[in-house]
Enzyme design. Structure first.
Site, PDB file in Angstrom:
ATOM      1  N   LYS A  32     -15.333   7.317 -65.685  1.00  0.00           N
ATOM      2  CA  LYS A  32     -14.010   7.939 -66.360  1.00  0.00           C
ATOM      3  C   LYS A  32     -13.780   6.825 -67.305  1.00  0.00           C
ATOM      4  CE  LYS A  32      -9.847   7.860 -64.695  1.00  0.00           C
ATOM      5  NZ  LYS A  32      -9.040   6.998 -65.666  1.00  0.00           N
ATOM      6  N   ASP A  59     -10.581   9.986 -70.230  1.00  0.00           N
ATOM      7  CA  ASP A  59      -9.160  10.629 -69.600  1.00  0.00           C
ATOM      8  C   ASP A  59      -8.198  10.500 -70.754  1.00  0.00           C
ATOM      9  OD1 ASP A  59      -7.148  10.846 -68.065  1.00  0.00           O
ATOM     10  OD2 ASP A  59      -7.275   8.805 -67.039  1.00  0.00           O
ATOM     11  N   LYS A  64      -5.860  12.543 -71.570  1.00  0.00           N
ATOM     12  CA  LYS A  64      -4.627  13.289 -71.153  1.00  0.00           C
ATOM     13  C   LYS A  64      -3.942  13.924 -72.537  1.00  0.00           C
ATOM     14  CE  LYS A  64      -3.650  10.553 -67.101  1.00  0.00           C
ATOM     15  NZ  LYS A  64      -4.692   9.234 -67.229  1.00  0.00           N
ATOM     16  N   ASP A  91      -0.425  17.705 -76.553  1.00  0.00           N
ATOM     17  CA  ASP A  91       0.146  18.045 -77.809  1.00  0.00           C
ATOM     18  C   ASP A  91      -0.109  19.484 -78.131  1.00  0.00           C
ATOM     19  OD1 ASP A  91       1.190  17.780 -80.606  1.00  0.00           O
ATOM     20  OD2 ASP A  91       0.720  15.670 -80.381  1.00  0.00           O
ATOM     21  N   THR A 125      -3.296  19.854 -83.151  1.00  0.00           N
ATOM     22  CA  THR A 125      -3.419  18.395 -83.004  1.00  0.00           C
ATOM     23  C   THR A 125      -4.403  17.979 -81.978  1.00  0.00           C
ATOM     24  OG1 THR A 125      -1.070  18.243 -83.787  1.00  0.00           O
ATOM     25  CG2 THR A 125      -2.079  16.174 -82.854  1.00  0.00           C
ATOM     26  N   GLN A 168       2.049   2.112 -60.091  1.00  0.00           N
ATOM     27  CA  GLN A 168       0.995   2.789 -59.391  1.00  0.00           C
ATOM     28  C   GLN A 168       1.003   2.846 -57.956  1.00  0.00           C
ATOM     29  OE1 GLN A 168      -1.128   5.010 -59.613  1.00  0.00           O
ATOM     30  NE2 GLN A 168      -3.054   4.310 -60.101  1.00  0.00           N
ATOM     31  N   TYR A 178      -1.166   3.792 -54.118  1.00  0.00           N
ATOM     32  CA  TYR A 178      -2.270   4.040 -53.843  1.00  0.00           C
ATOM     33  C   TYR A 178      -2.514   4.564 -52.349  1.00  0.00           C
ATOM     34  CZ  TYR A 178      -4.186   0.875 -57.342  1.00  0.00           C
ATOM     35  OH  TYR A 178      -4.613   0.281 -58.556  1.00  0.00           O
TER      36      TYR A 178
HETATM   37  O1  S5P Z   1      -1.819  10.261 -61.752  1.00  0.00           O
HETATM   38  C1  S5P Z   1      -3.021   9.592 -62.345  1.00  0.00           C
HETATM   39  C2  S5P Z   1      -3.784   9.983 -63.382  1.00  0.00           C
HETATM   40  C3  S5P Z   1      -4.798   9.258 -63.535  1.00  0.00           C
HETATM   41  S1  S5P Z   1      -6.395  10.161 -64.519  1.00  0.00           S
HETATM   42  N1  S5P Z   1      -2.740   8.332 -62.057  1.00  0.00           N
HETATM   43  C4  S5P Z   1      -3.938   7.423 -62.635  1.00  0.00           C
HETATM   44  O2  S5P Z   1      -3.836   6.360 -62.132  1.00  0.00           O
HETATM   45  N2  S5P Z   1      -4.986   7.979 -63.288  1.00  0.00           N
HETATM   46  C5  S5P Z   1      -5.917   7.049 -63.880  1.00  0.00           C
HETATM   47  O3  S5P Z   1      -6.794   6.491 -62.754  1.00  0.00           O
HETATM   48  C6  S5P Z   1      -5.419   5.667 -64.780  1.00  0.00           C
HETATM   49  O4  S5P Z   1      -5.341   5.979 -66.252  1.00  0.00           O
HETATM   50  C7  S5P Z   1      -6.667   4.763 -64.389  1.00  0.00           C
HETATM   51  O5  S5P Z   1      -7.681   4.899 -65.352  1.00  0.00           O
HETATM   52  C8  S5P Z   1      -7.089   5.311 -62.937  1.00  0.00           C
HETATM   53  C9  S5P Z   1      -6.680   4.512 -62.050  1.00  0.00           C
HETATM   54  O6  S5P Z   1      -6.846   3.003 -61.824  1.00  0.00           O
HETATM   55  P1  S5P Z   1      -6.540   2.099 -60.791  1.00  0.00           P
HETATM   56  O7  S5P Z   1      -6.975   0.899 -61.459  1.00  0.00           O
HETATM   57  O8  S5P Z   1      -5.214   2.042 -60.238  1.00  0.00           O
HETATM   58  O9  S5P Z   1      -7.489   2.523 -59.711  1.00  0.00           O
END
Ligand code: S5P
Length: 225
Positions: A35, A67, A69, A72, A76, A176, A178
């Site tokens: 990706k 990716d 995303k 628009d 576009t 983020q 996990y």
């Molecule tokens: O909800 C999302 C959707 C995506 S596609 N959360 C995400 O983290 N992603 C993507 O997944 C994000 O843009 C990044 O490329 C990857 C996660 O990266 P990591 O380093 O946190 O594992």
């Protein structure tokens, strides 16, 4: 996936063409797709970045998933998909797209698998249950949408791609969040895990890719048995 016994998609969130190619070579044997966020490559050059990447993907038998995303209006998105310097439509097997522009905005993605963003992994995302319910009404009527990126279980006839997967961290300082591979296969019935920093930041990238592949496949088999 069946041939490689792998549900692993590696995120190549690296900044140079060399790092992108090195990562692709290292993770290639263990992934089903790489990706990309192609617009973060600082020295991007179509012939030097993309052409060798296509060769590496063919050599190791994985797909290229951009990716982007998209979010628009259809006109576009059509321009963003095929023009500019990245020419995504030339090389991507899969692209990600939001569905916020409504169903007609997705018609421009011809000859590519669309993976719709249904729910995001980041803290405070607006993709709550109501959003997802409305988004799903669009997704199920779009023949070129083959799956969703989401953090919840979805109906069986769509593939589920789950990012926000890491074995050793709970999140980062930028929102983020996990889960482990075991959690997402067991509880969400995920089809494919998407792993970024867990692999490309590891000291031993090849070993990390193998670990995520093996743990992911075992958890997948356990979840469907
Ligand atoms: O909800 C999302 C959707 C995506 S596609 N959360 C995400 O983290 N992603 C993507 O997944 C994000 O843009 C990044 O490329 C990857 C996660 O990266 P990591 O380093 O946190 O594992």
């Amino acid at each position: 996936a069946l041939e490689k016994k792998s549900n692993l998609i590696a995120s190549a969130d690296v900044l140079t063409t060399k790092e992108l190619h090195d990562l692709a070579e290292k993770v290639g044997p263990n992934i089903v797709a790489l990706k990309t966020h192609i617009d973060i490559i600082t020295d991007f050059d179509y012939d030097k970045t993309i052409i060798p990447l296509i060769d590496i993907a063919a050599k190791h038998n994985f797909l290229l998933m951009e990716d982007r995303k998209f979010a628009d209006i259809g006109n576009t998105q059509e321009l963003q998909y095929s023009y500019g310097i990245y020419k995504i439509s030339n090389w991507a097997d899969l692209v990600t797209s939001h569905v916020i522009g409504g169903s007609k905005s997705l018609d421009c993605f011809m000859n590519v698998g669309v993976v719709a963003i249904l729910g995001m992994s980041s803290q405070g995302t607006l993709t709550d249950a109501h959003y997802r319910e409305e988004a799903m009404k669009i997704i199920i009527n779009e023949p070129n949408v083959m799956g969703c990126v989401a953090q919840n279980q979805i109906q069986d006839d769509l593939l589920l791609f789950t990012p926000g997967v890491n074995i050793s961290a709970g999140g980062d300082s930028k929102g983020q969040q996990y889960n482990t591979p075991e959690h997402v296969f067991k509880n969400l019935h995920t089809d494919f895990i998407i792993v970024g920093r867990g692999i490309y930041k590891a000291d031993d990238i090849e070993q990390a890719a193998l670990t995520y592949k093996t743990r992911g496949w075992q958890a997948y088999e356990a979840a469907i048995s």
